[in-house]
Design an enzyme around this catalytic site. Structure first.
Site, short mmCIF file in Angstrom:
data_model
loop_
_atom_site.label_atom_id
_atom_site.label_comp_id
_atom_site.label_asym_id
_atom_site.label_seq_id
_atom_site.Cartn_x
_atom_site.Cartn_y
_atom_site.Cartn_z
N PHE A 282 0.86 -1.18 0.00
CA PHE A 282 0.00 0.00 0.00
C PHE A 282 0.90 1.24 0.00
O PHE A 282 1.87 1.30 0.76
CB PHE A 282 -0.88 -0.03 1.25
N ASP B 11 2.91 -6.09 7.54
CA ASP B 11 1.73 -5.26 7.67
C ASP B 11 0.51 -6.17 7.46
O ASP B 11 0.37 -6.80 6.41
CB ASP B 11 1.76 -4.13 6.63
N TYR C 52 -9.82 -0.76 11.52
CA TYR C 52 -11.11 -0.31 10.96
C TYR C 52 -11.51 -1.12 9.74
O TYR C 52 -12.56 -0.88 9.16
CB TYR C 52 -11.07 1.19 10.62
N LYS C 53 -10.67 -2.07 9.31
CA LYS C 53 -11.02 -2.91 8.16
C LYS C 53 -11.79 -4.13 8.69
O LYS C 53 -12.90 -3.99 9.16
CB LYS C 53 -9.76 -3.24 7.37
N ARG D 56 -13.03 -3.85 -6.76
CA ARG D 56 -12.62 -4.69 -5.64
C ARG D 56 -13.84 -5.07 -4.80
O ARG D 56 -14.66 -4.21 -4.48
CB ARG D 56 -11.63 -3.86 -4.82
C1 LIG Z 1 -5.34 0.59 4.96
C2 LIG Z 1 -3.86 0.59 4.92
C3 LIG Z 1 -3.11 1.67 5.42
C4 LIG Z 1 -3.78 2.92 5.92
O1 LIG Z 1 -3.00 3.57 6.88
P1 LIG Z 1 -3.65 4.66 7.85
O2 LIG Z 1 -2.51 5.28 8.54
O3 LIG Z 1 -4.60 3.92 8.76
O4 LIG Z 1 -4.42 5.61 6.99
C5 LIG Z 1 -1.73 1.57 5.43
N1 LIG Z 1 -1.11 0.46 4.96
C6 LIG Z 1 -1.80 -0.59 4.46
C7 LIG Z 1 -1.07 -1.79 3.97
C8 LIG Z 1 -3.19 -0.54 4.41
O5 LIG Z 1 -3.87 -1.57 3.90
#
Ligand SMILES: *Cc1c(COP(=O)(O)O)cnc(C)c1O
Length: 394
Positions: free
Chosen positions: A110, A181, A206-207, A353
């Site tokens: 990400f 992660d 939050y996911k 998705r």
């Molecule tokens: C959703 C996601 C994020 C989002 O990071 P925030 O700091 O919560 O906005 C970061 N890395 C990955 C791999 C994600 O899937």
């Protein structure tokens, strides 16, 4: 029993295939947050830090999440956002390998994880380099020059799943520090952090954990390291004795040193309510159910909807809990789907998705979602300016 639809407050008729991006509202979170506002904040005010135990929440909830991740007690703590936790893990990892200069990641990561690494390395200077390789090339790219391997287990776009055990083993065989992660893994697939032996893991809540928008992130530090690592974001709540108000920073014992500042008490209340559902869920059953739903969706889409191409791995063992299809006008198709109450999302350049969260999605939902998709494509319903115009959040 996997399906727990009643646990959630979902709008009538909505088919929510986006629990991988923002989990729905647990009914219990609503009443819990209202109670904390009234009975704790409203009544106890500042006494709540002690009386209601607000200060202990980041560790208590950390342990609850740890149980879902195969982490032992006292190895997980909550706070901040995932991007911040990524920063802390990378900086601690780099300091563990002072003679190495490479951070290795992949193009399936990400972007925020990569951006955070780039910003951190820029501030360090000293010839540090972020090396981004293709996901298939990760294993062969890990060598003795790599200080830290930073990977997201499930690719946010395609759902492609990395082999956590194998890659961690490879990283350790050449002395690299491993950071996972788990943003798209926690609450979706079985994880065994202690077995993997990775040094650090991070993720958001939050996911699939349904903690609500802005819910705090988590960080795991392997138990044997947590008294050794050097925290770089040295906020007062990561201090050994925050209320001594020393002028010098001294790290707290254990994973608490990864705390930074004041915890988000109301978000934690929502999250702790959301986590109660996991006491009734067997994650292996949930995983089998998720795979069955994904397989049904792929089979139905490929049989009934022309022009869509599967971009997720076909082999279910190599996928997380989402399925993605590419389509040239994917953005407009997704907008048309959303207008029909089928909520997925879109990731540039052309990926639609769909997340499969068996806590509140069943086979009938999958079939109905494909019914809508079939009609939108066959009748070209998507070809309308109201669906073609891009909004800020896709
Ligand atoms: C959703 C996601 C994020 C989002 O990071 P925030 O700091 O919560 O906005 C970061 N890395 C990955 C791999 C994600 O899937």
């Amino acid at each position: 029993m996997v399906l727990q639809k009643d646990f959630f407050d979902l709008p009538e008729g909505m088919i929510y295939l986006d629990g991988n991006s923002l989990g729905p509202l647990p009914k219990l979170a609503k009443t819990r947050v209202a109670a904390v506002m009234q009975d704790e904040w409203g009544t106890q005010l500042i006494k709540g830090w002690n009386v209601a135990g607000w200060m202990a929440q980041p560790s208590l909830i950390g342990d609850a999440i740890g149980r879902l991740l195969g982490a032992s007690e006292g190895t997980v703590v909550l706070g901040d956002t995932l991007s911040i936790k990524v920063y802390q893990a990378i900086s601690a990892g780099i300091n563990m390998r002072p003679n190495r200069r490479i951070i290795l990641s992949d193009s399936g990561n990400f972007p925020s994880d990569l951006y955070i690494a780039q910003g951190l390395l820029r501030s360090l200077g000293q010839n540090y380099e972020l090396r981004i390789v293709d996901p298939e090339d990760v294993v062969t790219s890990i060598d003795e020059t790599v200080a830290v391997v930073l990977l997201t287990e499930v690719d946010y776009r395609t759902g492609r799943l990395h082999d956590m055990i194998e890659i961690t083993k490879r990283a350790h065989s050449v002395g690299s520090v491993m950071i996972w992660d788990l943003a798209h893994s926690a609450g979706a697939i079985p994880i065994d952090l202690e077995k993997s032996r990775c040094e650090f893991a991070v993720g958001c809540t939050y996911k699939y954990l349904n903690g609500g928008p802005g819910a705090p992130a988590f960080i795991y530090v392997r138990k044997d390291l947590s008294d050794e690592i050097d925290p770089i974001l040295t906020g007062w709540l990561g201090h050994d004795k925050p209320f001594d108000f020393d002028l010098e920073y001294r790290p707290a014992r254990g994973v608490e040193r990864m705390r930074v500042g004041t915890p988000p008490v109301l978000q934690m209340a929502a999250l702790s309510a959301a986590l109660e559902i996991w006491e009734h869920i067997n994650i292996f059953e949930l995983r089998s159910k998720s795979i069955a739903l994904q397989e049904l969706f792929i089979q139905q889409v490929e049989a009934r909807v022309p022009g869509l191409n599967l971009v997720s791995p076909r082999e279910s063992a190599n996928r997380g809990s989402q399925v993605s299809f590419s389509f040239e006008n994917g953005y407009a198709v997704m907008q048309a789907l959303i207008a029909q109450g089928v909520i997925g999302d879109f990731r540039a350049p052309n990926v639609m998705r769909f997340g499969f969260t068996p806590l509140f999605i069943d086979e009938a939902d999958v079939i109905r979602a494909v019914d809508h998709l079939e009609r939108i494509i066959k009748d070209q319903i998507w070809d309308d300016h109201k669906y073609l115009t891009r909004q800020r959040v896709t």
